[in-house]
Motif scaffolding. Structure first.
Motif, PDB file in Angstrom:
ATOM      1  N   VAL A   1       0.850  -1.189   0.000  1.00  0.00           N
ATOM      2  CA  VAL A   1       0.000   0.000   0.000  1.00  0.00           C
ATOM      3  C   VAL A   1       0.886   1.239   0.000  1.00  0.00           C
ATOM      4  CG1 VAL A   1      -1.753   1.312   1.245  1.00  0.00           C
ATOM      5  CG2 VAL A   1      -1.896  -1.176   1.185  1.00  0.00           C
ATOM      6  N   TYR A   2       0.532   2.210  -0.858  1.00  0.00           N
ATOM      7  CA  TYR A   2       1.250   3.477  -0.942  1.00  0.00           C
ATOM      8  C   TYR A   2       0.261   4.613  -0.701  1.00  0.00           C
ATOM      9  CZ  TYR A   2       4.789   0.629  -3.293  1.00  0.00           C
ATOM     10  OH  TYR A   2       5.709  -0.349  -3.596  1.00  0.00           O
ATOM     11  N   ASP A   3       0.666   5.626   0.075  1.00  0.00           N
ATOM     12  CA  ASP A   3      -0.206   6.780   0.279  1.00  0.00           C
ATOM     13  C   ASP A   3       0.159   7.877  -0.719  1.00  0.00           C
ATOM     14  OD1 ASP A   3       2.087   7.993   1.213  1.00  0.00           O
ATOM     15  OD2 ASP A   3       1.422   8.171   3.292  1.00  0.00           O
ATOM     16  N   LYS A   4      -0.481   9.042  -0.585  1.00  0.00           N
ATOM     17  CA  LYS A   4      -0.288  10.125  -1.560  1.00  0.00           C
ATOM     18  C   LYS A   4       1.127  10.667  -1.561  1.00  0.00           C
ATOM     19  CE  LYS A   4      -2.124  13.539   1.723  1.00  0.00           C
ATOM     20  NZ  LYS A   4      -0.845  14.177   2.001  1.00  0.00           N
ATOM     21  N   ASP A   5       1.870  10.450  -0.469  1.00  0.00           N
ATOM     22  CA  ASP A   5       3.263  10.897  -0.382  1.00  0.00           C
ATOM     23  C   ASP A   5       4.243   9.785  -0.750  1.00  0.00           C
ATOM     24  OD1 ASP A   5       2.573  13.500   0.524  1.00  0.00           O
ATOM     25  OD2 ASP A   5       2.194  12.672   2.521  1.00  0.00           O
ATOM     26  N   ASN A   6       3.707   8.695  -1.306  1.00  0.00           N
ATOM     27  CA  ASN A   6       4.496   7.531  -1.733  1.00  0.00           C
ATOM     28  C   ASN A   6       5.125   6.781  -0.559  1.00  0.00           C
ATOM     29  OD1 ASN A   6       5.140   5.964  -4.034  1.00  0.00           O
ATOM     30  ND2 ASN A   6       7.258   6.681  -3.965  1.00  0.00           N
ATOM     31  N   ASN A   7       4.592   6.978   0.652  1.00  0.00           N
ATOM     32  CA  ASN A   7       5.018   6.143   1.778  1.00  0.00           C
ATOM     33  C   ASN A   7       4.495   4.733   1.565  1.00  0.00           C
ATOM     34  OD1 ASN A   7       6.276   8.259   3.317  1.00  0.00           O
ATOM     35  ND2 ASN A   7       4.224   8.979   3.850  1.00  0.00           N
TER      36      ASN A   7
ATOM     37  N   ASN B   1       5.693   2.442   6.768  1.00  0.00           N
ATOM     38  CA  ASN B   1       6.042   3.846   6.590  1.00  0.00           C
ATOM     39  C   ASN B   1       4.840   4.767   6.498  1.00  0.00           C
ATOM     40  OD1 ASN B   1       8.785   3.305   6.675  1.00  0.00           O
ATOM     41  ND2 ASN B   1       8.979   3.102   4.457  1.00  0.00           N
ATOM     42  N   ILE B   2       3.665   4.228   6.204  1.00  0.00           N
ATOM     43  CA  ILE B   2       2.457   5.050   6.226  1.00  0.00           C
ATOM     44  C   ILE B   2       2.103   5.313   7.690  1.00  0.00           C
ATOM     45  CG2 ILE B   2       0.004   5.150   5.659  1.00  0.00           C
ATOM     46  CD1 ILE B   2       0.586   3.375   3.258  1.00  0.00           C
ATOM     47  N   PRO B   3       1.910   6.566   8.088  1.00  0.00           N
ATOM     48  CA  PRO B   3       1.585   6.856   9.490  1.00  0.00           C
ATOM     49  C   PRO B   3       0.386   6.058   9.989  1.00  0.00           C
ATOM     50  CG  PRO B   3       2.083   8.884   8.309  1.00  0.00           C
ATOM     51  CD  PRO B   3       2.034   7.795   7.275  1.00  0.00           C
TER      52      PRO B   3
ATOM     53  N   TYR C   1      -5.434   5.528  -1.404  1.00  0.00           N
ATOM     54  CA  TYR C   1      -4.231   4.709  -1.408  1.00  0.00           C
ATOM     55  C   TYR C   1      -4.095   3.979  -2.739  1.00  0.00           C
ATOM     56  CZ  TYR C   1      -4.456   5.253   3.683  1.00  0.00           C
ATOM     57  OH  TYR C   1      -4.520   5.765   4.961  1.00  0.00           O
ATOM     58  N   GLU C   2      -2.855   3.654  -3.083  1.00  0.00           N
ATOM     59  CA  GLU C   2      -2.581   2.744  -4.178  1.00  0.00           C
ATOM     60  C   GLU C   2      -2.322   1.379  -3.554  1.00  0.00           C
ATOM     61  OE1 GLU C   2       0.983   3.550  -6.379  1.00  0.00           O
ATOM     62  OE2 GLU C   2       0.341   2.350  -8.097  1.00  0.00           O
ATOM     63  N   ILE C   3      -3.183   0.407  -3.853  1.00  0.00           N
ATOM     64  CA  ILE C   3      -3.092  -0.922  -3.251  1.00  0.00           C
ATOM     65  C   ILE C   3      -2.685  -1.913  -4.333  1.00  0.00           C
ATOM     66  CG2 ILE C   3      -4.328  -2.688  -1.947  1.00  0.00           C
ATOM     67  CD1 ILE C   3      -6.276  -0.428  -1.084  1.00  0.00           C
ATOM     68  N   ILE C   4      -1.490  -2.476  -4.195  1.00  0.00           N
ATOM     69  CA  ILE C   4      -0.908  -3.331  -5.215  1.00  0.00           C
ATOM     70  C   ILE C   4      -0.769  -4.760  -4.685  1.00  0.00           C
ATOM     71  CG2 ILE C   4       1.080  -3.730  -6.704  1.00  0.00           C
ATOM     72  CD1 ILE C   4      -0.491  -1.224  -7.393  1.00  0.00           C
ATOM     73  N   LEU C   5      -1.155  -5.726  -5.500  1.00  0.00           N
ATOM     74  CA  LEU C   5      -0.985  -7.137  -5.180  1.00  0.00           C
ATOM     75  C   LEU C   5      -0.028  -7.750  -6.196  1.00  0.00           C
ATOM     76  CD1 LEU C   5      -4.738  -8.097  -4.639  1.00  0.00           C
ATOM     77  CD2 LEU C   5      -3.122  -7.317  -2.927  1.00  0.00           C
TER      78      LEU C   5
END
Length: 211
Positions: free
Chosen positions: A62-68, A87-89, A110-114
């Motif tokens: 999972v990546y947030d808008k800040d690419n965490n 790394n996502i808070p 979020y960007e959720i990648i499998l």
């Protein structure tokens, strides 16, 4: 009145020390504050959580808008090949063998990648919880997995209903979606070619020959 005894172990209980720390913070100019650890905006959190559970040979990221990033990271250390980061808070990731659980605050996109790690089938659930109660749930069941599968889960975080989530799947490793599954409809039949070991061995060999 008992006089306060201050030593190294309780130095932060000293009123003199606390007053000095407060004075230093107030007198520090904002341009000297490290933005990585401090912010002038108050974070918003309504208590809702998005939890993703995967049962299969699939890795979830999972990546947030800040690419965490929260999820597994691949290590070259053979004694500990798989590690993870949060790394996502306010997020966490747990790995119990073939069961992966990832949770993030439900207050942003979020960007959720499998990513497939082996042959088999996977089941995934995504749920919204608040005060330890499930308020919305969606499931994808018995989806074929392969070592080159890349999939993206799209979930709307503007509502508390995630029943209309969509899974976009790339079975050929070319970055193009070949199959779309909506969680609120009858499970579609993934074409048999996408569940063929012989087909994907040819694909893997072709990818490796290009590299």
């Amino acid at each position: 009145y008992k006089k306060q005894t201050i030593s190294h172990s309780n130095i932060l209980e000293s009123n003199i020390m606390l007053d000095e720390i407060k004075r230093q913070i107030i007198s520090t100019s904002s341009d000297r504050i490290n933005d990585e650890y401090f912010t002038t905006s108050k974070p918003t959190d309504d208590g809702r959580r998005l939890t993703i559970k995967v049962y299969s040979p699939i890795d979830v990221h999972v990546y947030d808008k800040d690419n965490n990033h929260t999820g597994i990271i691949i290590s070259t250390d053979q004694s500990n090949p798989n590690k993870y980061e949060n790394n996502i808070p306010a997020s966490y990731y747990y790995d119990y063998g073939k069961v992966k659980i990832l949770q993030v605050p439900y207050n942003q996109n979020y960007e959720i990648i499998l990513k497939g790690s082996d042959y088999g089938k996977f089941t995934m659930t995504a749920e919204i919880t608040q005060s330890d109660k499930v308020i919305s749930l969606t499931t994808f069941s018995e989806i074929p997995a392969t070592p080159i599968l890349n999939a993206e889960l799209t979930i709307s975080t503007t509502t508390s209903n995630i029943a209309s989530s969509t899974l976009l799947m790339d079975y050929t490793g070319d970055g193009i979606t070949e199959f779309i599954q909506n969680s609120d409809e009858v499970e579609k039949q993934v074409p048999k070619v996408y569940n063929s070991r012989r087909y994907f061995k040819k694909k893997l060999n072709r990818v490796h020959s290009i590299d």
